[in-house]
Design a protein around this motif. Structure first.
Motif, PDB file in Angstrom:
ATOM      1  N   ILE A   1       0.821  -1.217   0.000  1.00 30.13           N
ATOM      2  CA  ILE A   1       0.000   0.000   0.000  1.00 30.13           C
ATOM      3  C   ILE A   1       0.852   1.263   0.000  1.00 30.13           C
ATOM      4  N   PHE A   2       1.864   1.330   0.864  1.00 31.34           N
ATOM      5  CA  PHE A   2       2.643   2.549   1.042  1.00 31.34           C
ATOM      6  C   PHE A   2       4.056   2.476   0.472  1.00 31.34           C
ATOM      7  N   GLY A   3       4.469   1.324   0.011  1.00 31.38           N
ATOM      8  CA  GLY A   3       5.826   1.178  -0.499  1.00 31.38           C
ATOM      9  C   GLY A   3       6.869   1.134   0.611  1.00 31.38           C
ATOM     10  N   GLY A   4       6.442   0.763   1.837  1.00 30.97           N
ATOM     11  CA  GLY A   4       7.351   0.695   2.981  1.00 30.97           C
ATOM     12  C   GLY A   4       8.175  -0.577   2.965  1.00 30.97           C
ATOM     13  N   ILE A   5       9.021  -0.709   3.971  1.00 28.80           N
ATOM     14  CA  ILE A   5       9.878  -1.880   4.051  1.00 28.80           C
ATOM     15  C   ILE A   5       9.219  -2.968   4.890  1.00 28.80           C
ATOM     16  N   GLU A   6       9.696  -4.195   4.745  1.00 29.30           N
ATOM     17  CA  GLU A   6       9.236  -5.292   5.585  1.00 29.30           C
ATOM     18  C   GLU A   6       9.985  -5.234   6.910  1.00 29.30           C
ATOM     19  N   ILE A   7       9.356  -5.745   7.970  1.00 27.57           N
ATOM     20  CA  ILE A   7       9.963  -5.711   9.296  1.00 27.57           C
ATOM     21  C   ILE A   7      10.173  -7.131   9.803  1.00 27.57           C
ATOM     22  N   THR A   8      11.082  -7.256  10.784  1.00 28.62           N
ATOM     23  CA  THR A   8      11.346  -8.552  11.413  1.00 28.62           C
ATOM     24  C   THR A   8      10.377  -8.751  12.574  1.00 28.62           C
ATOM     25  N   TYR A   9      10.427  -9.946  13.147  1.00 32.15           N
ATOM     26  CA  TYR A   9       9.570 -10.258  14.288  1.00 32.15           C
ATOM     27  C   TYR A   9       9.838  -9.315  15.459  1.00 32.15           C
ATOM     28  N   TRP A  10      11.116  -9.095  15.774  1.00 32.81           N
ATOM     29  CA  TRP A  10      11.445  -8.256  16.923  1.00 32.81           C
ATOM     30  C   TRP A  10      11.091  -6.796  16.685  1.00 32.81           C
ATOM     31  N   GLN A  11      11.138  -6.346  15.438  1.00 32.02           N
ATOM     32  CA  GLN A  11      10.683  -4.996  15.130  1.00 32.02           C
ATOM     33  C   GLN A  11       9.171  -4.883  15.335  1.00 32.02           C
ATOM     34  N   ALA A  12       8.436  -5.955  15.010  1.00 33.42           N
ATOM     35  CA  ALA A  12       6.989  -5.958  15.223  1.00 33.42           C
ATOM     36  C   ALA A  12       6.664  -5.908  16.722  1.00 33.42           C
ATOM     37  N   VAL A  13       7.400  -6.672  17.528  1.00 30.36           N
ATOM     38  CA  VAL A  13       7.187  -6.639  18.979  1.00 30.36           C
ATOM     39  C   VAL A  13       7.522  -5.247  19.518  1.00 30.36           C
ATOM     40  N   GLY A  14       8.615  -4.661  19.034  1.00 30.28           N
ATOM     41  CA  GLY A  14       8.972  -3.295  19.437  1.00 30.28           C
ATOM     42  C   GLY A  14       7.908  -2.293  19.041  1.00 30.28           C
ATOM     43  N   LEU A  15       7.318  -2.490  17.869  1.00 28.62           N
ATOM     44  CA  LEU A  15       6.237  -1.614  17.414  1.00 28.62           C
ATOM     45  C   LEU A  15       5.018  -1.727  18.334  1.00 28.62           C
ATOM     46  N   LEU A  16       4.711  -2.934  18.781  1.00 27.78           N
ATOM     47  CA  LEU A  16       3.607  -3.122  19.729  1.00 27.78           C
ATOM     48  C   LEU A  16       3.888  -2.432  21.065  1.00 27.78           C
ATOM     49  N   ILE A  17       5.104  -2.577  21.557  1.00 25.88           N
ATOM     50  CA  ILE A  17       5.470  -1.931  22.823  1.00 25.88           C
ATOM     51  C   ILE A  17       5.416  -0.416  22.685  1.00 25.88           C
ATOM     52  N   LEU A  18       5.926   0.095  21.576  1.00 24.30           N
ATOM     53  CA  LEU A  18       5.894   1.540  21.337  1.00 24.30           C
ATOM     54  C   LEU A  18       4.455   2.050  21.259  1.00 24.30           C
ATOM     55  N   SER A  19       3.587   1.321  20.582  1.00 24.83           N
ATOM     56  CA  SER A  19       2.193   1.753  20.490  1.00 24.83           C
ATOM     57  C   SER A  19       1.524   1.711  21.855  1.00 24.83           C
ATOM     58  N   ARG A  20       1.890   0.747  22.667  1.00 21.64           N
ATOM     59  CA  ARG A  20       1.340   0.661  24.022  1.00 21.64           C
ATOM     60  C   ARG A  20       1.773   1.862  24.856  1.00 21.64           C
TER      61      ARG A  20
END
Length: 122
Positions: free
Chosen positions: A37-56
């Motif tokens: 959709i946005f032409g962004g990059i793919e992320i790893t598992y740990w980046q996804a967990v970090g993204l969840l923590i940051l959003s929290r």
């Protein structure tokens, strides 16, 4: 006693599996949608967990916006006033009951009751 300890361990393992699953789902959704959709990059598992923590941290949780309402704040303040008027034992009992009502009673420790019997005087 061992039964409660086993239940506590299984509950903790279940919690870790749920967190790991949420991180994996976040990574899969991000990698399926954002690059397309946005032409962004793919992320790893740990980046996804970090993204969840940051959003929290930034958004204050996944419980919605009910915390911002004035009615909720007034309700919270009235409970806080009642809580401060309680004795230490009443507070412990209230917290214990609330934890049980929210599903956290599975990991409660049993404390032995002191022997209150009076010795015979002869």
């Amino acid at each position: 006693m061992i039964r409660k300890r086993t239940k506590c361990i299984w509950g903790g393992l279940f919690f870790l599996v749920v967190i790991a699953g949420i991180g994996a789902i976040t990574m899969l959704l991000w990698n399926a949608l954002v690059p397309v959709i946005f032409g962004g990059i793919e992320i790893t598992y740990w980046q996804a967990v970090g993204l969840l923590i940051l959003s929290r941290l930034l958004l204050g949780g996944f419980g919605g916006f009910h915390r911002l309402s004035h009615m909720h704040m007034a309700h919270h303040q009235s409970h806080a006033a009642q809580f401060h008027q309680m004795s230490h034992e009443e507070r412990k009992e209230l917290i214990r009951n609330r934890m049980k009502s929210h599903g956290f009673g599975w990991c409660e420790r049993e404390h032995p009751q002191p022997d209150t019997a009076q010795p015979d005087k002869e």
